[in-house]
Scaffold this motif. Structure first.
Motif, short mmCIF file in Angstrom:
data_model
loop_
_atom_site.label_atom_id
_atom_site.label_comp_id
_atom_site.label_asym_id
_atom_site.label_seq_id
_atom_site.Cartn_x
_atom_site.Cartn_y
_atom_site.Cartn_z
N ALA A 290 0.82 -1.22 0.00
CA ALA A 290 0.00 0.00 0.00
C ALA A 290 0.85 1.26 0.00
N GLU A 291 1.96 1.24 0.74
CA GLU A 291 2.83 2.42 0.80
C GLU A 291 3.43 2.72 -0.57
N LEU A 292 3.86 1.65 -1.26
CA LEU A 292 4.45 1.84 -2.60
C LEU A 292 3.41 2.34 -3.58
N VAL A 293 2.20 1.81 -3.49
CA VAL A 293 1.13 2.25 -4.39
C VAL A 293 0.82 3.72 -4.19
N CYS A 294 0.77 4.15 -2.94
CA CYS A 294 0.50 5.57 -2.66
C CYS A 294 1.58 6.46 -3.26
N LYS A 295 2.84 6.03 -3.17
CA LYS A 295 3.94 6.81 -3.74
C LYS A 295 3.83 6.85 -5.26
N GLN A 296 3.44 5.74 -5.88
CA GLN A 296 3.29 5.70 -7.34
C GLN A 296 2.15 6.60 -7.81
N ILE A 297 1.09 6.65 -7.02
CA ILE A 297 -0.03 7.54 -7.36
C ILE A 297 0.46 8.99 -7.36
N GLU A 298 1.20 9.35 -6.31
CA GLU A 298 1.69 10.73 -6.19
C GLU A 298 2.73 11.06 -7.25
N ASP A 299 3.64 10.10 -7.51
CA ASP A 299 4.78 10.38 -8.39
C ASP A 299 4.49 10.15 -9.87
N LEU A 300 3.54 9.25 -10.17
CA LEU A 300 3.28 8.90 -11.56
C LEU A 300 1.92 9.37 -12.05
N LEU A 301 0.86 8.85 -11.43
CA LEU A 301 -0.47 9.09 -11.98
C LEU A 301 -0.89 10.55 -11.91
N VAL A 302 -0.75 11.15 -10.75
CA VAL A 302 -1.26 12.52 -10.59
C VAL A 302 -0.57 13.50 -11.54
N PRO A 303 0.79 13.55 -11.57
CA PRO A 303 1.41 14.54 -12.45
C PRO A 303 1.40 14.16 -13.92
N ARG A 304 1.55 12.87 -14.22
CA ARG A 304 1.76 12.49 -15.62
C ARG A 304 0.47 12.16 -16.36
N LEU A 305 -0.54 11.74 -15.66
CA LEU A 305 -1.84 11.56 -16.30
C LEU A 305 -2.75 12.75 -16.04
N ARG A 306 -2.20 13.75 -15.38
CA ARG A 306 -2.93 14.99 -15.10
C ARG A 306 -4.25 14.72 -14.38
N PHE A 307 -4.18 13.91 -13.35
CA PHE A 307 -5.37 13.62 -12.56
C PHE A 307 -5.83 14.89 -11.85
N SER A 308 -7.11 15.17 -11.94
CA SER A 308 -7.69 16.24 -11.14
C SER A 308 -7.91 15.70 -9.73
N SER A 309 -8.30 16.57 -8.83
CA SER A 309 -8.57 16.13 -7.46
C SER A 309 -9.74 15.15 -7.43
N THR A 310 -10.70 15.35 -8.34
CA THR A 310 -11.84 14.43 -8.43
C THR A 310 -11.40 13.07 -8.95
N ASP A 311 -10.58 13.06 -10.00
CA ASP A 311 -10.06 11.81 -10.55
C ASP A 311 -9.29 11.04 -9.47
N ARG A 312 -8.48 11.77 -8.74
CA ARG A 312 -7.66 11.14 -7.71
C ARG A 312 -8.53 10.53 -6.61
N ALA A 313 -9.57 11.25 -6.20
CA ALA A 313 -10.44 10.76 -5.13
C ALA A 313 -11.18 9.50 -5.57
N VAL A 314 -11.68 9.50 -6.81
CA VAL A 314 -12.43 8.34 -7.32
C VAL A 314 -11.51 7.14 -7.48
N TYR A 315 -10.33 7.37 -8.07
CA TYR A 315 -9.39 6.26 -8.26
C TYR A 315 -8.96 5.67 -6.93
N ALA A 316 -8.63 6.53 -5.96
CA ALA A 316 -8.19 6.05 -4.65
C ALA A 316 -9.29 5.27 -3.94
N HIS A 317 -10.54 5.73 -4.08
CA HIS A 317 -11.64 5.04 -3.41
C HIS A 317 -11.88 3.66 -4.02
#
Length: 248
Positions: free
Chosen positions: A8-35
């Protein structure tokens, strides 16, 4: 189906380091994906059946925000849509390391990542304004997409081939110009079934049914683009349009 739980810790880091900046996740996208990730992969499950109401409650979002976020996540490869119906939606949630996308290529430079993304026709929301809706009407050239009868501006509307309630998008691949009668009678029925019903009602001939079904496939595959026009809708041709474009 139970699967191995990821770190889980590694996944959280990958979300922050990869998905959010490089796929341009909005805060809504991030909340839905994380849930969705929380209730699938982090619990050792690959798939999840859920309703939009459940997702909206869990993410503290309204349904009007949660639904488009799911569409964006599917389009970007973070989710795989397995089933979509009124009974609920079934998705597979991919881990950041499983999302095969050019956007996630670590060899891309900071300058490349900062370049604006090109706007492709399939990404355009054709319900956004009048000129884009006119482009859909212009593509059908004054005929109803379903029954092929001539329609006036006052007697036409835009129809979602895949209904909004079933996650139908506002892409040109999912929008057609049709008469008010067909729009009302089709309701939430699959477009193919509705075309066959028109045939049984003798509103389409054998040749027209076959051509409409092929046009429906061409529409879904992106072979019937709508011109991005900013001017008024051109006058429809006086002759009956060909049953299927020559490039299909």
């Amino acid at each position: 189906m139970k699967i191995k739980k990821p770190n889980a810790e590694l996944v959280c880091k990958q979300i922050e380091d990869l998905l959010v900046p490089r796929l341009r996740f909005s805060s809504t996208d991030r909340a839905v994906y994380a849930h969705l990730l929380r209730h699938t992969r982090l619990e050792g499950k690959l798939r999840l059946r859920f309703s939009m109401a459940w997702l909206a409650r869990g993410t503290r979002l309204c349904d009007g925000a949660a639904r488009p976020a799911v569409r964006r996540l599917v389009a970007r490869g973070a989710l795989r849509l397995i089933e979509c119906s009124k009974a609920g939606h079934v998705v597979e949630v991919l881990l950041p390391e499983e999302i095969h996308s050019r956007e996630l290529d670590p060899r891309r430079t900071r300058d490349q990542l900062s370049l604006p993304r090109p706007v492709y026709t399939h990404e355009v929301d054709f319900m956004k304004n009048k000129s884009l809706r006119q482009a859909i009407h212009a593509r059908e050239r004054g005929r109803c997409f379903y029954c092929l009868r001539r329609i006036t501006p006052a007697g036409r509307c835009i129809d979602h081939v895949v209904p909004r309630i079933l996650l139908g998008s506002n892409s040109y691949r999912n929008l057609v110009s049709c008469c008010l009668q067909c729009n009302s009678q089709k309701c939430d029925r699959p477009a193919g079934d509705f075309l066959r019903w028109l045939y049984r009602e003798r509103r389409l001939t054998d040749a027209e049914l076959d051509a409409r079904l092929r046009a429906l496939d061409a529409l879904a595959s992106g072979k019937l683009p709508a011109p991005l026009a900013t001017t008024a809708n051109p006058c429809p041709h006086k002759s009956r349009p060909p049953l299927l474009p020559t490039n299909v």
